[in-house]
Scaffold this active site. Sequence first.
Site, PDB file in Angstrom:
ATOM      1  N   GLY A 152       0.833  -1.197   0.000  1.00  0.00           N
ATOM      2  CA  GLY A 152       0.000   0.000   0.000  1.00  0.00           C
ATOM      3  C   GLY A 152       0.868   1.247   0.000  1.00  0.00           C
ATOM      4  O   GLY A 152       2.060   1.190   0.329  1.00  0.00           O
TER       5      GLY A 152
ATOM      6  N   CYS B 176       5.053  -6.346   2.048  1.00  0.00           N
ATOM      7  CA  CYS B 176       5.437  -4.939   1.985  1.00  0.00           C
ATOM      8  C   CYS B 176       4.695  -4.128   3.060  1.00  0.00           C
ATOM      9  O   CYS B 176       4.936  -4.322   4.241  1.00  0.00           O
ATOM     10  CB  CYS B 176       5.210  -4.380   0.581  1.00  0.00           C
ATOM     11  SG  CYS B 176       6.062  -2.813   0.274  1.00  0.00           S
ATOM     12  N   TYR B 177       3.760  -3.250   2.669  1.00  0.00           N
ATOM     13  CA  TYR B 177       2.977  -2.510   3.665  1.00  0.00           C
ATOM     14  C   TYR B 177       2.301  -3.473   4.631  1.00  0.00           C
ATOM     15  O   TYR B 177       2.204  -3.199   5.834  1.00  0.00           O
ATOM     16  CB  TYR B 177       1.935  -1.646   2.961  1.00  0.00           C
ATOM     17  CG  TYR B 177       1.003  -0.891   3.891  1.00  0.00           C
ATOM     18  CD1 TYR B 177       1.326   0.393   4.322  1.00  0.00           C
ATOM     19  CD2 TYR B 177      -0.190  -1.464   4.327  1.00  0.00           C
ATOM     20  CE1 TYR B 177       0.478   1.087   5.178  1.00  0.00           C
ATOM     21  CE2 TYR B 177      -1.045  -0.771   5.182  1.00  0.00           C
ATOM     22  CZ  TYR B 177      -0.708   0.499   5.596  1.00  0.00           C
ATOM     23  OH  TYR B 177      -1.545   1.176   6.453  1.00  0.00           O
TER      24      TYR B 177
ATOM     25  N   HIS C 297       8.182  -8.040  -2.634  1.00  0.00           N
ATOM     26  CA  HIS C 297       6.984  -8.495  -3.359  1.00  0.00           C
ATOM     27  C   HIS C 297       7.246  -9.861  -4.011  1.00  0.00           C
ATOM     28  O   HIS C 297       7.807  -9.925  -5.111  1.00  0.00           O
ATOM     29  CB  HIS C 297       6.595  -7.478  -4.432  1.00  0.00           C
ATOM     30  CG  HIS C 297       6.041  -6.206  -3.878  1.00  0.00           C
ATOM     31  ND1 HIS C 297       4.711  -6.038  -3.569  1.00  0.00           N
ATOM     32  CD2 HIS C 297       6.643  -5.036  -3.544  1.00  0.00           C
ATOM     33  CE1 HIS C 297       4.508  -4.824  -3.092  1.00  0.00           C
ATOM     34  NE2 HIS C 297       5.679  -4.197  -3.057  1.00  0.00           N
TER      35      HIS C 297
ATOM     36  N   GLU D 122       5.129 -11.717  -5.417  1.00  0.00           N
ATOM     37  CA  GLU D 122       4.172 -11.960  -6.498  1.00  0.00           C
ATOM     38  C   GLU D 122       4.665 -11.504  -7.866  1.00  0.00           C
ATOM     39  O   GLU D 122       4.143 -11.957  -8.894  1.00  0.00           O
ATOM     40  CB  GLU D 122       2.828 -11.293  -6.185  1.00  0.00           C
ATOM     41  CG  GLU D 122       2.812  -9.772  -6.244  1.00  0.00           C
ATOM     42  CD  GLU D 122       3.258  -9.095  -4.955  1.00  0.00           C
ATOM     43  OE1 GLU D 122       2.975  -7.893  -4.797  1.00  0.00           O
ATOM     44  OE2 GLU D 122       3.901  -9.759  -4.113  1.00  0.00           O
TER      45      GLU D 122
ATOM     46  N   ASP E 258     -14.017 -12.397 -23.930  1.00  0.00           N
ATOM     47  CA  ASP E 258     -14.816 -12.578 -22.720  1.00  0.00           C
ATOM     48  C   ASP E 258     -16.289 -12.824 -23.037  1.00  0.00           C
ATOM     49  O   ASP E 258     -16.898 -13.774 -22.541  1.00  0.00           O
ATOM     50  CB  ASP E 258     -14.671 -11.366 -21.802  1.00  0.00           C
ATOM     51  CG  ASP E 258     -13.218 -11.069 -21.466  1.00  0.00           C
ATOM     52  OD1 ASP E 258     -12.412 -12.023 -21.440  1.00  0.00           O
ATOM     53  OD2 ASP E 258     -12.882  -9.894 -21.239  1.00  0.00           O
TER      54      ASP E 258
ATOM     55  N   LYS F 154      -8.069 -13.086 -17.154  1.00  0.00           N
ATOM     56  CA  LYS F 154      -8.127 -13.264 -18.612  1.00  0.00           C
ATOM     57  C   LYS F 154      -7.625 -14.633 -19.059  1.00  0.00           C
ATOM     58  O   LYS F 154      -8.260 -15.293 -19.891  1.00  0.00           O
ATOM     59  CB  LYS F 154      -7.323 -12.150 -19.295  1.00  0.00           C
ATOM     60  CG  LYS F 154      -7.224 -12.270 -20.805  1.00  0.00           C
ATOM     61  CD  LYS F 154      -8.560 -12.007 -21.497  1.00  0.00           C
ATOM     62  CE  LYS F 154      -8.875 -10.533 -21.503  1.00  0.00           C
ATOM     63  NZ  LYS F 154     -10.093 -10.235 -22.309  1.00  0.00           N
TER      64      LYS F 154
END
Length: 513
Positions: free
Chosen positions: A55, A82-83, A169, A171, A227, A369
Amino acid sequence: MEKEMVIVLDFGGQYNQLIARRVRECSVYCEVHPYNISLEKIRQIQPKGIIFTGGPNSVYGEGAAVCGKEIFDMGIPILGICYGSQLMAHLLGGKVTTAPVSEYGRTEVDIHTGAAIFQGVSEKTVCWMSHTDYIEKAPEGFQVTAHTSVCPVAGMECPEKSLYAVQFHPEVMHTAEGMTMLRNFVMNICGCSGDWKMDSFVETTIQAVREKVGAGKVLCALSGGVDSSVAAVLLAKAVGKQLTCVFVDHGLLRKNEGDEVESVFGPEGPYDLNFIRVNAQERFYSKLAGITEPEQKRKLIGEEFIRVFEEEAQKIGAVDFLVQGTIYPDVIESGLGKSATIKSHHNVGGLPDCVDFKEIIEPLRMLFKDEVRKAGLELGVPENLVLRQPFPGPGLGVRIIGEVTEEKVHIVQDADYIYREEIAKAGIDKGLGQYFAALTNMRSVGVMGDERTYDYAVALRAVCTSDFMTADCAEIPWDVLSRTANRIVNEVKGVNRVLYDCTSKPPGTIEFE
């Protein structure tokens, strides 16, 4: 559908979607929720684990995003990123302060390999840092599990309370062993078995739609994109002829695309669908006249879509449900809970307040997606349709900067057609996540045929991405760009300059508006 779940609590971080997507790569279902979700709601969800995102705030600053510390007593494993790691330390009695040296980008981290979250991770590994504050002192009961030369607590854990934290991070792809860390948390610490499979999603969703619709009539908003096409086929398998697909040609499609969509879904196509094509080009151009603000364009196009569908529904008579191809990034980017609205998607944030249908069905609402593509293949949708280039719901309306006019639409259609043709000829289309031409509102002086011109600049965009949440600018060979630019300037009236967009996502978005 009963399934294991890990939830991501969003504290305003830019990678909230990406964390959820990485968890799903472990075959574990994951949703993003606002940071101030109630404990009662968490108990109802019954997650196997919780992840706090990064954040932009300081945990000790005024107006900081803060959850109640009672969450740490629920007995659910929590990973702070992180945050999120700083918040965990702050709430539990550690010390968080401004770091003497900020860390940004690739950073070598020293790992204590005995830690649960770092099983199988190298003693020194490259991670992605992005912080100004740091944890100066871990809370009582926590062991420090990672550090850098300037960050004393790059990782910490309290296994007795199932609390874990990392300052970096895991991710993002720049963290070399990030997926190993996340998998350790999700599978080993949270005890997930990995029951999130696309075949079971398709089967369960078809059954759920069938039960919801009953004998009702369904109208599908078909754009011809990935989609809405997957949503249409899924609904066709669920309710058959109770479904009518309405394709609105709003005049903002790619060149020849209206006819291409009709050839697939119309009466001559492979699907036995009720298909209606509405040619509404002039109606949309008239509505967009004088409109330049991107959010206003998106909302206007979304509302006009709904109005057209309502009119067609009245002609059909007694339509109960509207189906849309909304997907999870649409929902999150349109503003989920306390997270920022990046852009309103025409089928989420752009919906009008009053919709003349009993209910809106969004069968793909919780998919990313690439998961939509997997679902499409599972449904038997042809590969060339499932893997086609993504196209925004508002179409070229958000690839034309400023006011949309019929003249500008033709310019960007022709430029985009040339660009896509040259990319395909070069054989590099399969390696790109998305590529297109957009029309800027910049006009500049040029010279053609020994005469002065004052025409528009076209911007070319190409990105590499697997999940459409982050993206890197693609390095298109110079000869391809040069050939494309020459053709556009010579073949498209009204253009005298071609630019190439080198921006990644973030800080940019993939689309221009």
